[in-house]
Design a protein around this motif. Structure first.
Motif, PDB file in Angstrom:
ATOM      1  N   PHE A 376      30.892  34.466 -24.230  1.00 30.44           N
ATOM      2  CA  PHE A 376      31.621  33.357 -24.856  1.00 30.44           C
ATOM      3  C   PHE A 376      31.346  32.043 -24.118  1.00 30.44           C
ATOM      4  O   PHE A 376      31.220  30.995 -24.727  1.00 30.44           O
ATOM      5  N   GLU A 377      31.263  32.130 -22.790  1.00 32.70           N
ATOM      6  CA  GLU A 377      30.984  30.932 -21.985  1.00 32.70           C
ATOM      7  C   GLU A 377      29.655  30.311 -22.404  1.00 32.70           C
ATOM      8  O   GLU A 377      29.536  29.092 -22.530  1.00 32.70           O
ATOM      9  N   GLN A 378      28.670  31.147 -22.621  1.00 33.83           N
ATOM     10  CA  GLN A 378      27.362  30.659 -23.061  1.00 33.83           C
ATOM     11  C   GLN A 378      27.436  30.104 -24.477  1.00 33.83           C
ATOM     12  O   GLN A 378      26.871  29.060 -24.781  1.00 33.83           O
ATOM     13  N   GLN A 379      28.117  30.809 -25.340  1.00 31.47           N
ATOM     14  CA  GLN A 379      27.961  30.613 -26.773  1.00 31.47           C
ATOM     15  C   GLN A 379      28.898  29.593 -27.424  1.00 31.47           C
ATOM     16  O   GLN A 379      28.531  28.951 -28.391  1.00 31.47           O
ATOM     17  N   LEU A 380      30.113  29.472 -26.893  1.00 29.14           N
ATOM     18  CA  LEU A 380      31.117  28.659 -27.582  1.00 29.14           C
ATOM     19  C   LEU A 380      30.921  27.156 -27.382  1.00 29.14           C
ATOM     20  O   LEU A 380      30.808  26.691 -26.255  1.00 29.14           O
ATOM     21  N   ILE A 381      30.954  26.409 -28.472  1.00 31.81           N
ATOM     22  CA  ILE A 381      30.952  24.951 -28.388  1.00 31.81           C
ATOM     23  C   ILE A 381      32.214  24.497 -27.655  1.00 31.81           C
ATOM     24  O   ILE A 381      32.190  23.549 -26.888  1.00 31.81           O
ATOM     25  N   ASP A 382      33.326  25.193 -27.912  1.00 30.05           N
ATOM     26  CA  ASP A 382      34.615  24.755 -27.348  1.00 30.05           C
ATOM     27  C   ASP A 382      35.002  25.517 -26.072  1.00 30.05           C
ATOM     28  O   ASP A 382      36.175  25.652 -25.759  1.00 30.05           O
ATOM     29  N   TYR A 383      33.989  25.998 -25.344  1.00 29.07           N
ATOM     30  CA  TYR A 383      34.282  26.744 -24.109  1.00 29.07           C
ATOM     31  C   TYR A 383      35.091  25.897 -23.132  1.00 29.07           C
ATOM     32  O   TYR A 383      34.733  24.762 -22.818  1.00 29.07           O
ATOM     33  N   ASP A 384      36.176  26.480 -22.670  1.00 27.31           N
ATOM     34  CA  ASP A 384      37.021  25.863 -21.646  1.00 27.31           C
ATOM     35  C   ASP A 384      37.274  26.957 -20.621  1.00 27.31           C
ATOM     36  O   ASP A 384      37.743  28.040 -20.975  1.00 27.31           O
ATOM     37  N   VAL A 385      36.938  26.707 -19.372  1.00 24.57           N
ATOM     38  CA  VAL A 385      36.978  27.764 -18.359  1.00 24.57           C
ATOM     39  C   VAL A 385      38.347  28.446 -18.285  1.00 24.57           C
ATOM     40  O   VAL A 385      38.437  29.675 -18.244  1.00 24.57           O
ATOM     41  N   CYS A 386      39.426  27.671 -18.302  1.00 29.36           N
ATOM     42  CA  CYS A 386      40.765  28.256 -18.134  1.00 29.36           C
ATOM     43  C   CYS A 386      41.181  29.067 -19.353  1.00 29.36           C
ATOM     44  O   CYS A 386      41.640  30.201 -19.235  1.00 29.36           O
ATOM     45  N   SER A 387      41.016  28.473 -20.546  1.00 30.83           N
ATOM     46  CA  SER A 387      41.422  29.178 -21.773  1.00 30.83           C
ATOM     47  C   SER A 387      40.565  30.415 -22.013  1.00 30.83           C
ATOM     48  O   SER A 387      41.071  31.457 -22.432  1.00 30.83           O
ATOM     49  N   ASN A 388      39.259  30.298 -21.759  1.00 34.14           N
ATOM     50  CA  ASN A 388      38.367  31.424 -22.025  1.00 34.14           C
ATOM     51  C   ASN A 388      38.684  32.624 -21.132  1.00 34.14           C
ATOM     52  O   ASN A 388      38.943  33.729 -21.618  1.00 34.14           O
ATOM     53  N   TRP A 389      38.685  32.411 -19.819  1.00 33.16           N
ATOM     54  CA  TRP A 389      38.899  33.532 -18.899  1.00 33.16           C
ATOM     55  C   TRP A 389      40.357  33.994 -18.936  1.00 33.16           C
ATOM     56  O   TRP A 389      40.643  35.184 -18.768  1.00 33.16           O
ATOM     57  N   GLY A 390      41.268  33.064 -19.194  1.00 28.73           N
ATOM     58  CA  GLY A 390      42.680  33.431 -19.320  1.00 28.73           C
ATOM     59  C   GLY A 390      42.918  34.316 -20.530  1.00 28.73           C
ATOM     60  O   GLY A 390      43.600  35.342 -20.447  1.00 28.73           O
ATOM     61  N   ASN A 391      42.333  33.940 -21.670  1.00 34.77           N
ATOM     62  CA  ASN A 391      42.511  34.725 -22.898  1.00 34.77           C
ATOM     63  C   ASN A 391      41.837  36.088 -22.814  1.00 34.77           C
ATOM     64  O   ASN A 391      42.380  37.088 -23.274  1.00 34.77           O
ATOM     65  N   TRP A 392      40.632  36.121 -22.250  1.00 35.04           N
ATOM     66  CA  TRP A 392      39.923  37.403 -22.137  1.00 35.04           C
ATOM     67  C   TRP A 392      40.679  38.381 -21.232  1.00 35.04           C
ATOM     68  O   TRP A 392      40.820  39.555 -21.559  1.00 35.04           O
ATOM     69  N   SER A 393      41.163  37.889 -20.095  1.00 35.44           N
ATOM     70  CA  SER A 393      41.892  38.789 -19.195  1.00 35.44           C
ATOM     71  C   SER A 393      43.197  39.254 -19.858  1.00 35.44           C
ATOM     72  O   SER A 393      43.643  40.379 -19.658  1.00 35.44           O
ATOM     73  N   TYR A 394      43.779  38.379 -20.679  1.00 34.14           N
ATOM     74  CA  TYR A 394      45.004  38.705 -21.428  1.00 34.14           C
ATOM     75  C   TYR A 394      44.758  39.904 -22.358  1.00 34.14           C
ATOM     76  O   TYR A 394      45.480  40.897 -22.330  1.00 34.14           O
ATOM     77  N   VAL A 395      43.699  39.791 -23.163  1.00 36.59           N
ATOM     78  CA  VAL A 395      43.376  40.877 -24.111  1.00 36.59           C
ATOM     79  C   VAL A 395      42.962  42.149 -23.360  1.00 36.59           C
ATOM     80  O   VAL A 395      43.281  43.260 -23.776  1.00 36.59           O
ATOM     81  N   ALA A 396      42.300  41.976 -22.215  1.00 38.69           N
ATOM     82  CA  ALA A 396      41.844  43.141 -21.438  1.00 38.69           C
ATOM     83  C   ALA A 396      42.990  43.852 -20.713  1.00 38.69           C
ATOM     84  O   ALA A 396      42.796  44.929 -20.138  1.00 38.69           O
ATOM     85  N   GLY A 397      44.179  43.233 -20.753  1.00 41.16           N
ATOM     86  CA  GLY A 397      45.331  43.872 -20.110  1.00 41.16           C
ATOM     87  C   GLY A 397      45.415  43.629 -18.618  1.00 41.16           C
ATOM     88  O   GLY A 397      46.172  44.294 -17.917  1.00 41.16           O
ATOM     89  N   VAL A 398      44.625  42.662 -18.118  1.00 52.01           N
ATOM     90  CA  VAL A 398      44.662  42.381 -16.671  1.00 52.01           C
ATOM     91  C   VAL A 398      45.092  40.933 -16.407  1.00 52.01           C
ATOM     92  O   VAL A 398      44.935  40.415 -15.317  1.00 52.01           O
ATOM     93  N   GLY A 399      45.640  40.301 -17.453  1.00 53.09           N
ATOM     94  CA  GLY A 399      46.043  38.900 -17.342  1.00 53.09           C
ATOM     95  C   GLY A 399      47.542  38.728 -17.511  1.00 53.09           C
ATOM     96  O   GLY A 399      48.340  39.488 -16.954  1.00 53.09           O
ATOM     97  N   ASN A 400      47.913  37.731 -18.336  1.00 53.62           N
ATOM     98  CA  ASN A 400      49.315  37.351 -18.466  1.00 53.62           C
ATOM     99  C   ASN A 400      50.075  38.065 -19.577  1.00 53.62           C
ATOM    100  O   ASN A 400      51.188  37.659 -19.899  1.00 53.62           O
ATOM    101  N   ASP A 401      49.502  39.092 -20.167  1.00 53.73           N
ATOM    102  CA  ASP A 401      50.198  39.774 -21.251  1.00 53.73           C
ATOM    103  C   ASP A 401      51.254  40.719 -20.682  1.00 53.73           C
ATOM    104  O   ASP A 401      50.912  41.706 -20.016  1.00 53.73           O
ATOM    105  N   PRO A 402      52.543  40.459 -20.950  1.00 49.37           N
ATOM    106  CA  PRO A 402      53.580  41.336 -20.396  1.00 49.37           C
ATOM    107  C   PRO A 402      53.526  42.752 -20.975  1.00 49.37           C
ATOM    108  O   PRO A 402      53.990  43.706 -20.368  1.00 49.37           O
ATOM    109  N   ARG A 403      52.886  42.873 -22.177  1.00 46.35           N
ATOM    110  CA  ARG A 403      52.812  44.186 -22.820  1.00 46.35           C
ATOM    111  C   ARG A 403      51.703  45.063 -22.265  1.00 46.35           C
ATOM    112  O   ARG A 403      51.609  46.246 -22.582  1.00 46.35           O
TER     113      ARG A 403
END
Length: 430
Positions: A376-403
């Motif tokens: 995504f970092e390579q490919q996205l026009i709207d890549y933002d370091v914080c949102s990208n890595w924050g969202n990916w870790s969230y979905v992967a279950g190792v970020g800010n998702d309480p569930r």
């Protein structure tokens, strides 16, 4: 004559740019610069380019626009290329500048570079002054210290909405005093190891970089079409330009600030209507703030396999064939494939698509989520370091998702959000 360097990074705008205004107010003359950092055009350990063709093109357009806007006020933009810790001190010596003004960084690599540049500048008795310019809520106005920011978004949002205020967006300067700035000279894409790409005609929107385009899009989305009034109902759409604001690419490079968007939104609400949809845009901007403050709090943990959690993410060693099939839209799951083809050919994907393809990579393929984040970092026009890595870790279950493990039922998602298959038909036909 007190001369200062203004080092533009991901704040490529004149309106609501505190770095620029502060430099102007504290100096007799300013020299605006942008540095093409060598590190931004390397290949990452995951095998992807740090900056891909789409984003590089958008960056070039944004710099051309910034230069034109600066020249209209009596200045211009000098382009540097190489390592900022070498190139910034060089330009400081050339113009005998006493200070360098720049946007304050929060992400790990960016923060390291900031420290490095600062120490090199100290050696030549030049000061680096940094200011926070990226968020809706200013870091100094948070109702808690960075180390005490709640790790659950809802707790953060409730407290901030209750106890903090959003600062007023700053006007752009009326004039800028600069020495004579030479004509803009951008490196060509080939020089950066990239190529000019033609965006597929099926693209949801034809993104063009620059503050002028950002302001045009904002005016269109708010005032010309009033699309913002239906944002909450349409934001999970997948086809066309107006199901969502599409501000993300301009926000990522700082061609527009979240505070300016908020101020225009307030104007819209007073002229037309304030409803759930207008609030929801602020809600999304808050998520963006949140990931930025989280990055400041947890630093390089967001780039590690187990994220900010101490639990094992349970991923297996990356299977290159599976990863390539995912990238090329050849998984055999039509909803995933359509989204990945859109990303490959346009540099963009809807929010709904992003969550599904990330869930598929993490939960169905059980691959290391960081490969997905790096692609995504390579490919996205709207890549933002914080949102990208924050969202990916969230979905992967190792970020800010309480569930924890957030699994998406892809078939259900496809029938909910692409009921008549218009999105899949658009991208899966030859």
């Amino acid at each position: 004559m007190k001369t200062a360097i203004v080092w533009f990074k991901t704040d490529l705008r004149l309106t609501d740019n505190e770095v620029l205004l502060k430099a102007i107010s504290q100096s007799d003359s300013i020299v605006p610069v942008y540095c093409f950092e060598d590190a931004h055009f390397e290949t990452t350990p995951y095998g992807f380019k740090k900056t891909g063709d789409f984003r590089a093109q958008f960056l070039m357009e944004s710099l051309i626009d910034l230069d034109a806007n600066l020249r209209a006020l009596g200045s211009g933009l000098i382009i540097l290329k190489g390592k900022p810790e070498i190139e910034i001190p060089k330009i400081v010596k050339q113009y005998r500048a006493a200070k360098v003004y720049a946007k304050r960084e929060v992400a790990f690599e960016e923060k390291q570079l900031e420290t490095l540049v600062q120490s090199e500048l100290w050696k030549i008795k030049c000061e680096l002054l940094t200011l926070s310019t990226s968020t809706l809520y200013h870091a100094e106005d948070l109702p808690f210290s960075i180390k005490d920011i709640p790790d659950v978004f809802t707790n953060f949002r409730k407290k901030i909405e209750k106890d903090s205020v959003i600062r007023v967006s700053l006007e752009k300067p009326s004039t800028i005093k600069s020495p004579e700035i030479p004509k803009l000279e951008l490196p060509d894409l080939k020089e950066l190891g990239l190529k000019k790409v033609k965006i597929d005609k099926r693209a949801a929107i034809a993104f063009k970089g620059g503050e002028s385009q950002a302001l045009k899009r904002l005016d269109y989305y708010f005032f010309k079409t009033k699309s913002i009034s239906n944002y909450k109902d349409t934001r999970n759409g997948m086809v066309g330009a107006d199901y969502s604001s599409k501000f993300s690419a301009w926000l990522a490079l700082g061609c527009i600030s979240p505070r300016h968007i908020y101020q225009e939104l307030q104007k819209y609400e007073s002229l037309h209507t304030a409803n759930e949809s207008t609030y929801w845009l602020v809600f999304e901007l808050l998520w963006r703030d949140y990931f930025r403050f989280m990055m400041k709090k947890h630093q390089n943990k967001f780039f590690q396999k187990n994220g900010i959690k101490s639990t094992d993410s349970g991923v297996k060693k990356v299977n290159i064939e599976q990863l390539q099939n995912w990238i090329n839209g050849k998984t055999g799951v039509d909803f995933i494939d359509a989204n990945m083809i859109e990303l490959k050919l346009t540099g963009f994907m809807s929010n709904r698509g992003r969550q599904n393809v990330a869930s598929y990579l993490c939960n169905d393929l059980k691959l290391d989520w960081r490969y997905g984040a790096a692609y995504f970092e390579q490919q996205l026009i709207d890549y933002d370091v914080c949102s990208n890595w924050g969202n990916w870790s969230y979905v992967a279950g190792v970020g800010n998702d309480p569930r924890g493990n957030r699994y998406f039922n892809i078939d259900k998602q496809a029938s909910d959000y692409d009921k008549n298959k218009s999105f899949r038909n658009l991208w899966l036909k030859d």
